[in-house]
Design a protein around this motif. Structure first.
Motif, short mmCIF file in Angstrom:
data_model
loop_
_atom_site.label_atom_id
_atom_site.label_comp_id
_atom_site.label_asym_id
_atom_site.label_seq_id
_atom_site.Cartn_x
_atom_site.Cartn_y
_atom_site.Cartn_z
N ALA A 133 44.46 27.28 -0.32
CA ALA A 133 45.76 27.66 0.23
C ALA A 133 45.81 29.15 0.51
O ALA A 133 46.34 29.59 1.52
N MET A 134 45.25 29.96 -0.37
CA MET A 134 45.26 31.40 -0.17
C MET A 134 44.43 31.78 1.05
O MET A 134 44.84 32.60 1.85
N ARG A 135 43.29 31.15 1.23
CA ARG A 135 42.48 31.44 2.42
C ARG A 135 43.18 31.00 3.69
O ARG A 135 43.07 31.65 4.70
N ALA A 136 43.91 29.91 3.64
CA ALA A 136 44.60 29.40 4.82
C ALA A 136 45.68 30.34 5.30
O ALA A 136 46.10 30.26 6.43
N ARG A 137 46.11 31.25 4.45
CA ARG A 137 47.17 32.17 4.83
C ARG A 137 46.66 33.41 5.56
O ARG A 137 47.44 34.21 6.03
N ALA A 138 45.37 33.61 5.64
CA ALA A 138 44.83 34.77 6.33
C ALA A 138 44.39 34.36 7.73
O ALA A 138 43.62 33.44 7.90
N SER A 139 44.91 35.03 8.73
CA SER A 139 44.54 34.74 10.11
C SER A 139 43.15 35.31 10.39
O SER A 139 42.65 36.14 9.61
N PRO A 140 42.52 34.93 11.50
CA PRO A 140 41.20 35.46 11.81
C PRO A 140 41.18 37.00 11.87
O PRO A 140 40.18 37.61 11.59
N ALA A 141 42.30 37.60 12.22
CA ALA A 141 42.36 39.06 12.31
C ALA A 141 42.63 39.69 10.94
O ALA A 141 42.80 40.89 10.83
N GLY A 142 42.68 38.86 9.89
CA GLY A 142 42.92 39.37 8.55
C GLY A 142 44.38 39.58 8.22
O GLY A 142 44.70 40.09 7.16
N ARG A 143 45.27 39.19 9.11
CA ARG A 143 46.70 39.32 8.85
C ARG A 143 47.16 38.17 7.96
O ARG A 143 46.63 37.07 8.02
N VAL A 144 48.15 38.41 7.16
CA VAL A 144 48.69 37.38 6.28
C VAL A 144 49.67 36.52 7.08
O VAL A 144 50.58 37.03 7.72
N MET A 145 49.43 35.22 7.05
CA MET A 145 50.30 34.28 7.75
C MET A 145 51.32 33.69 6.80
O MET A 145 51.04 33.49 5.62
N GLN A 146 52.47 33.41 7.35
CA GLN A 146 53.49 32.67 6.63
C GLN A 146 53.82 31.42 7.43
O GLN A 146 53.86 31.47 8.66
N LEU A 147 54.03 30.32 6.74
CA LEU A 147 54.46 29.09 7.38
C LEU A 147 55.94 28.93 7.10
O LEU A 147 56.39 29.15 5.98
N ARG A 148 56.69 28.55 8.14
CA ARG A 148 58.12 28.35 7.98
C ARG A 148 58.61 27.36 9.01
O ARG A 148 57.92 27.07 9.98
#
Length: 91
Positions: free
Chosen positions: A11-26
């Protein structure tokens, strides 16, 4: 078999976009409608070689956003930019 620890790491890896930005799901908001419509138009063009009517697509997106009985969208966002979306419908 995945342990709780393994699932957390995934889950933690899934939150990082390819550019290394942190993603949030909402859940998507009405303010996301134009971007969601654009995503839908591009997906139809790319996967089915179809050019959909933009006003029809926009109306469909708004119908889902405004009427929970139709379904809902989830969006992935990083740095206030939508990266992707998932629509869930009840059929």
């Amino acid at each position: 078999m995945q342990t709780t620890s393994n699932r957390s790491q995934l889950a933690m890896r899934a939150r990082a976009s390819p550019a290394g930005r942190v993603m949030q799901l909402r859940r998507a908001l009405a303010s996301d409608a134009a971007t969601l419509a654009e995503f839908n138009l591009r997906m139809a063009a790319e996967t089915e070689s179809k050019a959909l009517n933009e006003s029809v697509v926009q109306a469909g997106v708004l119908a889902v956003l405004n009427e929970a009985r139709r379904g809902f969208y989830l969006v992935a966002e990083a740095d206030a930019q939508l990266l992707g979306a998932l629509m869930v419908t009840y059929e």
